[in-house]
Design an enzyme around this catalytic site. Structure first.
Site, mmCIF file in Angstrom:
data_model
loop_
_atom_site.group_PDB
_atom_site.id
_atom_site.type_symbol
_atom_site.label_atom_id
_atom_site.label_comp_id
_atom_site.label_asym_id
_atom_site.label_seq_id
_atom_site.Cartn_x
_atom_site.Cartn_y
_atom_site.Cartn_z
ATOM 1 N N TYR A 111 38.770 53.784 29.009
ATOM 2 C CA TYR A 111 39.116 53.526 27.794
ATOM 3 C C TYR A 111 39.282 55.113 26.710
ATOM 4 O O TYR A 111 39.970 54.768 26.321
ATOM 5 C CB TYR A 111 37.978 53.223 26.935
ATOM 6 C CG TYR A 111 37.856 50.984 27.075
ATOM 7 C CD1 TYR A 111 37.673 50.314 28.053
ATOM 8 C CD2 TYR A 111 37.847 50.407 25.870
ATOM 9 C CE1 TYR A 111 37.656 49.446 27.975
ATOM 10 C CE2 TYR A 111 38.185 48.807 25.659
ATOM 11 C CZ TYR A 111 38.223 48.760 27.111
ATOM 12 O OH TYR A 111 38.304 47.046 27.089
ATOM 13 N N LYS A 165 32.388 49.321 41.544
ATOM 14 C CA LYS A 165 33.376 49.208 42.321
ATOM 15 C C LYS A 165 32.698 50.381 43.464
ATOM 16 O O LYS A 165 33.909 51.351 43.433
ATOM 17 C CB LYS A 165 34.698 48.872 41.716
ATOM 18 C CG LYS A 165 35.926 48.441 42.279
ATOM 19 C CD LYS A 165 35.933 47.678 42.880
ATOM 20 C CE LYS A 165 37.157 47.484 43.932
ATOM 21 N NZ LYS A 165 37.164 46.136 44.616
ATOM 22 N N ASP A 217 33.744 42.443 41.736
ATOM 23 C CA ASP A 217 34.816 41.293 42.151
ATOM 24 C C ASP A 217 33.594 40.638 42.516
ATOM 25 O O ASP A 217 33.832 39.277 42.126
ATOM 26 C CB ASP A 217 35.577 41.876 43.680
ATOM 27 C CG ASP A 217 35.008 42.423 44.529
ATOM 28 O OD1 ASP A 217 33.858 43.318 44.050
ATOM 29 O OD2 ASP A 217 35.576 42.853 45.047
ATOM 30 N N ASP A 249 33.489 44.204 29.770
ATOM 31 C CA ASP A 249 34.731 44.044 28.663
ATOM 32 C C ASP A 249 35.063 43.014 29.195
ATOM 33 O O ASP A 249 34.723 41.236 28.873
ATOM 34 C CB ASP A 249 35.708 44.895 27.988
ATOM 35 C CG ASP A 249 36.953 43.927 27.627
ATOM 36 O OD1 ASP A 249 36.495 43.361 26.485
ATOM 37 O OD2 ASP A 249 37.633 43.683 27.935
ATOM 38 N N ASP A 299 33.728 38.448 28.263
ATOM 39 C CA ASP A 299 34.542 36.586 27.902
ATOM 40 C C ASP A 299 33.679 35.833 29.104
ATOM 41 O O ASP A 299 33.962 34.464 28.836
ATOM 42 C CB ASP A 299 35.782 37.179 28.335
ATOM 43 C CG ASP A 299 36.609 37.868 26.782
ATOM 44 O OD1 ASP A 299 35.485 38.701 26.096
ATOM 45 O OD2 ASP A 299 37.468 37.024 26.751
#
Ligand code: NAD
Ligand code: IPM
Ligand code: MN
Length: 350
Positions: A141, A189, A221, A245, A249
């Site tokens: 970000y 990751k 993942d 983020d 959700d």
């Protein structure tokens, strides 16, 4: 008791849910004799539309002086073609930086009685109670350099983490786990990214100071899969900015949807930003049907984490839970309006 609260309604459904929050705060003030000095300031698209930058100087200053900041949402399709300086979201990113709020706590819990009605089987989601601890000021970000090539045929962002940035968010996660089920799942990751390999190493080192907490590492993942396949097994999940983020959700969807998901963005000192997980929801904005429960649970987080008023926080949380027993907005399959849900919460609280 007196507290100063800055409201940042922002865009889309932001002002609609912030209005519900303001009603609740006024009732909390009456019931508990807590004086709130409330002011409202523009951010995001609302600021851009009046010719101001996405984080106006006066808004930033007011937030820095407040005891807590309550944000609705930013984001407006009218600015979707803008560069980052001309985008509503930049206002929120700059505010998070200005207040140093590096830790974003995003609880996702299925409250008893709320297992039915959603897309997931009740037996899958019963008892789910996880906390995503999202790093909020680093990673892709904010990494530099970033940009678009002059010929506009390529673009780039930089994913960067420093050891202190990982250490401080890991500490937040381990401390949170000590007060919960004592499991930290670190998401990365590391099979591909250098930043993730460093993240994994540093989180493992920090774990040595918390020998009462179990640590596991999981690739992002696989984490995304397990959140829908066996969500109840997670306690605290510590994630970088972007993975947090996305997974928050997803965790919200598993536990009742974005209409219920609250968050707190905290730093070492100074005011926190209390912000629902959801955005400005342009698809339903202006219709008076947004679910204000996420915002009202965010108010509870603000009262507890931000102002240390735990009794007030519990009262608001409980009032939201009671309202949810009878009153559902369309995202939960009902026909209630934002106003009617707010009324139900006020009735439960008074
Ligand atoms: P969104 O979270 O705004 O909406 C996703 C879906 O969830 C939509 O169908 C929406 O109607 C529904 N939804 C969200 N909140 C709801 C609520 N309280 N009640 C009922 N339904 C709700 O995500 P998006 O559509 O991808 O993004 C829209 C804008 O919001 C974008 O500009 C984005 O950048 C911004 N955004 C801002 C924040 C924030 O301010 N913290 C967070 C996420 C997205
Ligand atoms: C969130 C939002 C923001 C983020 C955007 C609007 C900058 O999606 O708070 O989850 O990505 O942090
Ligand atoms: Mn988001």
């Amino acid at each position: 008791m007196q507290s100063s609260i800055v409201l940042l309604p922002g865009d889309g459904i932001g002002p609609e849910v912030v209005a519900a929050a303001e009603r609740v705060l006024r009732l909390v003030a009456d019931r508990f004799g807590h004086r709130f000095e409330i002011s409202s300031h523009p951010i995001g698209g609302a600021a851009l539309k009046s010719g101001l930058p996405p984080l106006p100087e006066a808004t930033r200053a007011a937030c820095q002086e407040a005891d807590a900041v309550l944000l609705g949402a930013v984001g407006d399709p009218a600015f979707d073609r803008g560069s980052s300086e001309g985008r509503p979201e930049t206002g929120l990113l700059q505010l998070r930086q200005a207040l140093g709020v590096f830790a974003n706590l995003r609880p996702a819990k299925v409250w008893p009685g709320m297992e039915d009605g959603g897309p997931f089987k009740p037996e899958l989601i019963t008892g789910v109670d996880l906390l995503i601890v999202r790093e909020l000021l680093g990673g892709i970000y904010f990494g530099e350099p970033r940009g678009i090539a002059k010929d506009r045929q390529s673009a780039f962002n930089t994913m960067r983490y420093s050891r202190p940035e990982v250490e401080r968010i890991a500490e937040v996660a381990f401390k949170a786990a000590q007060g919960r089920r004592k499991l930290v799942t670190s998401v990365d990751k590391a099979n591909v990214l250098e930043t993730s390999r460093m993240w994994r190493r540093v989180v493992t080192e920090v774990a040595a100071d918390y020998d009462d907490v179990e640590l596991e590492h999981i690739l992002v993942d696989n984490a995304a899969m397990q959140i829908v396949q066996m969500p109840e097994r997670f306690d605290v999940m510590v994630c970088d900015n972007m993975f947090g983020d996305i997974l928050s959700d997803e965790a919200a969807a598993v536990t009742g949807g974005l209409g219920l998901a609250a968050s707190a963005s905290l730093g070492d000192k100074g005011p926190g930003i209390f912000e629902p997980v959801h955005g400005s929801a342009p698809d339903i904005a202006g219709q008076g049907i947004a679910n204000p429960a996420a915002m009202l649970r965010t108010v509870a987080l603000m009262l507890g984490h931000g102002l240390g008023e735990h009794e007030q926080a519990r009262a608001v949380e409980q009032a939201v839970d009671w309202a949810l027993e009878t009153t559902h907005t369309p995202d939960l399959g009902g026909v209630a309006t934002t106003q009617q849900f707010g009324d139900a919460v006020l009735a439960a609280l008074s």
